[in-house]
Design an enzyme around this catalytic site. Structure first.
Site, PDB file in Angstrom:
ATOM      1  CG  ASP A  11      -3.437   3.199  -4.019  1.00  0.00           C
ATOM      2  OD1 ASP A  11      -3.989   2.224  -3.501  1.00  0.00           O
ATOM      3  OD2 ASP A  11      -3.848   4.369  -3.851  1.00  0.00           O
ATOM      4  CB  SER A  12      -7.281   2.353  -6.280  1.00  0.00           C
ATOM      5  OG  SER A  12      -7.253   3.039  -5.050  1.00  0.00           O
ATOM      6  CE1 TYR A  43      -8.552   0.075  -8.880  1.00  0.00           C
ATOM      7  CE2 TYR A  43      -6.962  -1.391  -7.832  1.00  0.00           C
ATOM      8  CZ  TYR A  43      -7.342  -0.610  -8.905  1.00  0.00           C
ATOM      9  OH  TYR A  43      -6.513  -0.531  -9.994  1.00  0.00           O
ATOM     10  N   GLY A  44     -12.079  -0.213  -3.239  1.00  0.00           N
ATOM     11  CA  GLY A  44     -12.473  -0.782  -1.950  1.00  0.00           C
ATOM     12  C   GLY A  44     -13.897  -1.253  -1.813  1.00  0.00           C
ATOM     13  CB  CYS A  74      -3.442  -0.798  -2.914  1.00  0.00           C
ATOM     14  SG  CYS A  74      -5.241  -0.854  -2.986  1.00  0.00           S
ATOM     15  CB  THR A  76      -8.348  -2.523  -1.553  1.00  0.00           C
ATOM     16  OG1 THR A  76      -8.817  -1.465  -0.714  1.00  0.00           O
ATOM     17  CG2 THR A  76      -9.504  -3.270  -2.144  1.00  0.00           C
ATOM     18  CD  GLU A 153      -7.827   9.187  -5.516  1.00  0.00           C
ATOM     19  OE1 GLU A 153      -7.713   9.760  -6.606  1.00  0.00           O
ATOM     20  OE2 GLU A 153      -6.919   8.488  -5.016  1.00  0.00           O
ATOM     21  CB  CYS A 187      -7.051   2.507   3.306  1.00  0.00           C
ATOM     22  SG  CYS A 187      -7.249   3.359   1.736  1.00  0.00           S
ATOM     23  CB  THR A 188      -1.845   3.294   0.868  1.00  0.00           C
ATOM     24  OG1 THR A 188      -2.670   3.000  -0.276  1.00  0.00           O
ATOM     25  CG2 THR A 188      -1.104   2.042   1.319  1.00  0.00           C
ATOM     26  CG  HIS A 189      -6.477   6.688  -0.779  1.00  0.00           C
ATOM     27  ND1 HIS A 189      -6.190   5.522  -1.448  1.00  0.00           N
ATOM     28  CD2 HIS A 189      -6.817   7.593  -1.738  1.00  0.00           C
ATOM     29  CE1 HIS A 189      -6.365   5.707  -2.748  1.00  0.00           C
ATOM     30  NE2 HIS A 189      -6.751   6.956  -2.951  1.00  0.00           N
TER      31      HIS A 189
HETATM   32  N1  DGL Z   1      -5.355   3.009  -1.185  1.00  0.00           N
HETATM   33  C1  DGL Z   1      -6.265   1.923  -1.258  1.00  0.00           C
HETATM   34  C2  DGL Z   1      -6.165   0.973  -0.128  1.00  0.00           C
HETATM   35  O1  DGL Z   1      -5.132   1.005   0.498  1.00  0.00           O
HETATM   36  C3  DGL Z   1      -7.396   2.116  -2.035  1.00  0.00           C
HETATM   37  C4  DGL Z   1      -8.673   2.319  -1.740  1.00  0.00           C
HETATM   38  C5  DGL Z   1      -9.727   2.276  -2.768  1.00  0.00           C
HETATM   39  O2  DGL Z   1      -9.438   2.421  -3.942  1.00  0.00           O
HETATM   40  O3  DGL Z   1     -10.867   2.051  -2.350  1.00  0.00           O
HETATM   41  O4  DGL Z   1      -7.036   0.213   0.178  1.00  0.00           O
END
Ligand code: DGL
Length: 272
Positions: A11-12, A43-44, A74, A76, A153, A187-189
């Protein structure tokens, strides 16, 4: 560096831990190698080309560790680079969109589904397209929530935190007004904010966790392809990041419920 026969998850940043948490629970005898690109998160809000480039570098790092499966935990990457990755990989691959949409489609009763994710994920309409394929009558309401990733984060994950509550209300009020009964945490966050999101949406809205659903799906693929480890001993996961491990160790430790101090290794992802 690491042993082979592991499941590679990336993931990011911290988000993919929502998949790792489930892997550790359902497949404790599998070795997990996790990479969080903390030096380049988020990354998003990046371009398609950059997201694809990063996704391939992250995957190359995992492949160099001889992983038997790659999981893009992730939203994204799955939305923007999933097809490109899948077509190039010689090991099984899954992203988060298909398994998550599938579960949401089965959970909804009123056919009104909310999707939240990064700007790139929502801009790609990946979940919406998938849901509409599963049932063209679904009403799908999408909302990008770009502040959620930096909150997570930076360790802002507590349901009682006023800043967390305020940002959630700001983003989710319109979805609440639409009368959705199912909300995809695309989003996995976002599962790290699950309690606070659930407090705001109320218990009539089912939350679908993309990290969890993906881990369940990946476990199913490994079983079907006879790739599960037969050794009966619990394996320690290995964690790698592209920036200083300290913050990652703190928040990951809180989320996974284990002491992560001095367990995370920093690598140079630009060389992959
Ligand atoms: N966990 C990511 C996702 O599921 C990352 C988000 C990011 O880096 O912007 O999209």
């Amino acid at each position: 560096m690491s042993s082979s026969n592991a499941i590679g998850v990336f993931d990011s940043g911290l988000g993919g831990l929502s998949a790792v948490k489930e892997f550790l629970h359902v497949l404790p005898n599998e070795k997990i190698i996790y990479f969080g690109d903390t030096g380049r998160v988020p990354y998003g809000n990046r371009s398609r080309d950059t997201i694809i480039k990063y996704a391939f570098q992250d995957t190359n790092f995992l492949l160099e560790n001889n992983v038997k499966m790659v999981v893009a935990a992730c939203g994204t990457v799955s939305s923007v680079a999933g097809k490109a990755l899948e077509s190039k990989l010689s090991v099984p691959y899954t992203g988060v969109v298909n398994p998550t949409a599938f579960t949401a489609a089965h959970k909804t009763s009123n056919g009104k589904i909310g999707v939240i994710g990064t700007a790139a994920t929502i801009g790609s309409h990946s979940y919406k397209k998938r849901l509409k394929k599963l049932n063209s009558e679904f009403e799908v309401f999408e909302k990008a929530c770009p502040l959620f990733v930096p909150l997570v984060e930076n360790g802002f994950i507590c349901r009682d935190d006023q800043i967390v509550r305020l940002v959630i209300r700001r983003y989710l009020s319109e979805l609440k007004d639409r009368g959705i009964d199912t909300l995809i945490l695309g989003c996995t966050h976002y599962p790290l904010l699950r309690e606070a999101i659930s407090d705001y949406m109320g218990d009539k809205v089912a939350l679908v966790d993309s990290g969890y659903e993906t881990a369940v799906y990946a476990a199913k693929i490994l079983k079907e392809q006879n790739l599960l480890n037969d050794e009966n001993s619990v394996k320690k996961p290995e964690f790698f990041v592209s920036d200083t491990p300290d913050d990652f160790e703190n928040v990951a430790g809180l989320f996974l419920g284990r002491n992560m101090e001095h367990t995370v290794t920093q690598i140079d992802i630009e060389q992959y």
